[in-house]
Design an enzyme around this catalytic site. Structure first.
Site, PDB file in Angstrom:
ATOM      1  CG  ASP A 291       2.438  18.732  -0.926  1.00  0.00           C
ATOM      2  OD1 ASP A 291       2.903  18.805   0.230  1.00  0.00           O
ATOM      3  OD2 ASP A 291       2.374  17.661  -1.563  1.00  0.00           O
TER       4      ASP A 291
ATOM      5  CG  HIS B  49      -9.912   2.614   1.934  1.00  0.00           C
ATOM      6  ND1 HIS B  49      -9.420   2.846   3.196  1.00  0.00           N
ATOM      7  CD2 HIS B  49      -8.888   2.927   1.083  1.00  0.00           C
ATOM      8  CE1 HIS B  49      -8.175   3.272   3.119  1.00  0.00           C
ATOM      9  NE2 HIS B  49      -7.828   3.332   1.831  1.00  0.00           N
TER      10      HIS B  49
ATOM     11  CD  GLU C  74     -11.334   3.294   5.794  1.00  0.00           C
ATOM     12  OE1 GLU C  74     -10.515   2.510   5.273  1.00  0.00           O
ATOM     13  OE2 GLU C  74     -11.881   4.222   5.163  1.00  0.00           O
TER      14      GLU C  74
ATOM     15  N   GLY D  41      -8.085   3.310  -5.028  1.00  0.00           N
ATOM     16  CA  GLY D  41      -6.841   2.849  -5.648  1.00  0.00           C
ATOM     17  C   GLY D  41      -6.842   1.395  -6.048  1.00  0.00           C
TER      18      GLY D  41
ATOM     19  NE  ARG E 284      -4.126   5.670   4.851  1.00  0.00           N
ATOM     20  CZ  ARG E 284      -3.990   5.090   3.665  1.00  0.00           C
ATOM     21  NH1 ARG E 284      -4.846   5.390   2.700  1.00  0.00           N
ATOM     22  NH2 ARG E 284      -3.022   4.235   3.433  1.00  0.00           N
TER      23      ARG E 284
ATOM     24  CG  ASP F 220     -12.248   5.311  -1.640  1.00  0.00           C
ATOM     25  OD1 ASP F 220     -13.066   4.404  -1.909  1.00  0.00           O
ATOM     26  OD2 ASP F 220     -11.027   5.114  -1.513  1.00  0.00           O
TER      27      ASP F 220
ATOM     28  CB  THR G 274      -0.906   0.044   1.245  1.00  0.00           C
ATOM     29  OG1 THR G 274      -0.082   0.192   2.418  1.00  0.00           O
ATOM     30  CG2 THR G 274      -1.746  -1.212   1.371  1.00  0.00           C
TER      31      THR G 274
END
Length: 346
Positions: free
Chosen positions: A142, A256, A239, A259, A211, A234, A66
């Site tokens: 960012d 989730h 969760e 990806g 996240r 998502d 991941t």
């Protein structure tokens, strides 16, 4: 050498067997007694790697298939000589596919709407690339990445760098692509809370495919009620036990899997195999059948071709129907999800 691997890592079985003794177990079976004599662990998001699991073990390497690393207690692992490696960028095109398929279905149009990308790493940079190539004005924020630049600026290849408050005020849609951090100069925990949603346009879209705790659940519920904030979610706080109240207020919701592309899973497995082989000095097994790193869009691709490739490749609405019908089955739905192909950009 002994390796213990999560049995749900796809495309892994048979690759490391010529090089090591390997056991495949369920995520729930990662317990101290089971891992104590292992040299390496291959995991996914749900296996917490910290003292309760690893104290007194022989583990020297943990590789996760991941991109996220919030399942690791990194300081503890490092202090005990355990190398922790992830698979950065493996699922980035799949997440970009999810984001743009959702935004386009919610009516975002180039030349009319502005999209803000928070986090310009492996995922955010591809989201920005695809948006800019379709003709959207892209804003980027960012601060952690800008901070490591020699001049303190991000210099995005696609989009214009702006402060977060400006991005929130100006964007018709905001999509989040930050890791989950709780300390340091730029923590992302509850990065989007009540004060941030207050800055957003009425009816703007907020996408969280990063996240769950990057957003404050109660703030999202309130912003939906107060200003019609539209939500694409998502990843969720808490969760697999998710807020059903928030679920009822989402425009697009999923379990989730942003990806969870076929190629993304292949890249992740390629990465963990390479991590093991490089760390222990082993020869690489055959990996030619697994997807390689993402390549930017061809310069010849037209905006309409990009848009059509994205929307034809994935429709998140059926997933939303599944989750709303059975929110308590978040994890089983996720485990049963059939990996989708990424867009075919030809």
């Amino acid at each position: 050498m002994k390796i213990i691997a999560d049995s749900h890592i796809p495309f892994l079985k048979g690759r490391l067997e010529p090089l090591a003794r390997i056991e495949y177990i369920e995520p729930s079976e990662f317990v101290p007694e089971r891992v104590k004599d292992a040299d390496a662990l291959l995991i996914r998001t749900r296996t917490r790697c910290d003292a309760p699991l690893l104290e007194g073990s022989h583990v020297r390497l943990i590789a996760t298939a991941t991109i996220g690393m919030d399942q690791f207690n990194l300081p503890w692992c490092r202090s005990h000589g355990i190398e922790c490696l992830n698979s950065p960028g493996c699922n980035a095109p799949g997440v970009a596919q999810y984001v743009w398929s959702s935004l386009l279905r919610l009516g975002m149009e180039p030349g009319r709407h502005r999209v803000g990308v928070v986090g310009y790493g492996n995922v955010g940079s591809i989201v920005a690339e695809w948006g800019a190539r379709m003709g959207f004005e892209i804003l980027v924020n960012d601060p952690p990445k800008a901070a490591i630049s020699p001049d303190g600026e991000l210099h995005p290849a696609y989009g214009r760098e702006v402060p977060l408050d400006e991005l929130l005020r100006l964007s018709d849609a905001v999509t989040l692509h930050t890791p989950l951090t709780r300390d340091g100069d730029h923590p992302s925990y509850h990065l989007i809370s009540e004060s941030e949603t207050a800055l957003m346009k009425p009816g703007a879209v907020l996408v969280n495919a990063a996240r769950g705790p990057v957003t404050d659940t109660q703030a999202l519920i309130a912003a939906r009620a107060d200003k019609g904030l539209r939500l694409v979610i998502d990843t969720w706080e808490g969760e697999p036990q998710i807020s059903e109240e928030l679920l009822r207020r989402t425009d697009i919701a999923s379990y989730h899997i942003a990806g969870y592309s076929l190629e993304g899973k292949q890249r992740a497995t390629r990465a963990v195999v390479e991590h093991v082989c490089h760390f222990f000095g082993l020869g690489l097994p055959g990996l030619s059948d697994l997807a390689t790193a993402y390549k930017p869009l061809a310069a010849t691709m037209k905006p309409d071709e990009i848009r059509r490739a994205i929307t034809d490749s994935f429709d998140p609405l059926e997933i939303m129907r599944q989750l709303r019908a059975a929110p308590g089955r978040f994890e089983p739905l996720r485990e049963a999800y059939i990996y989708r192909p990424e867009p075919r950009f030809i």
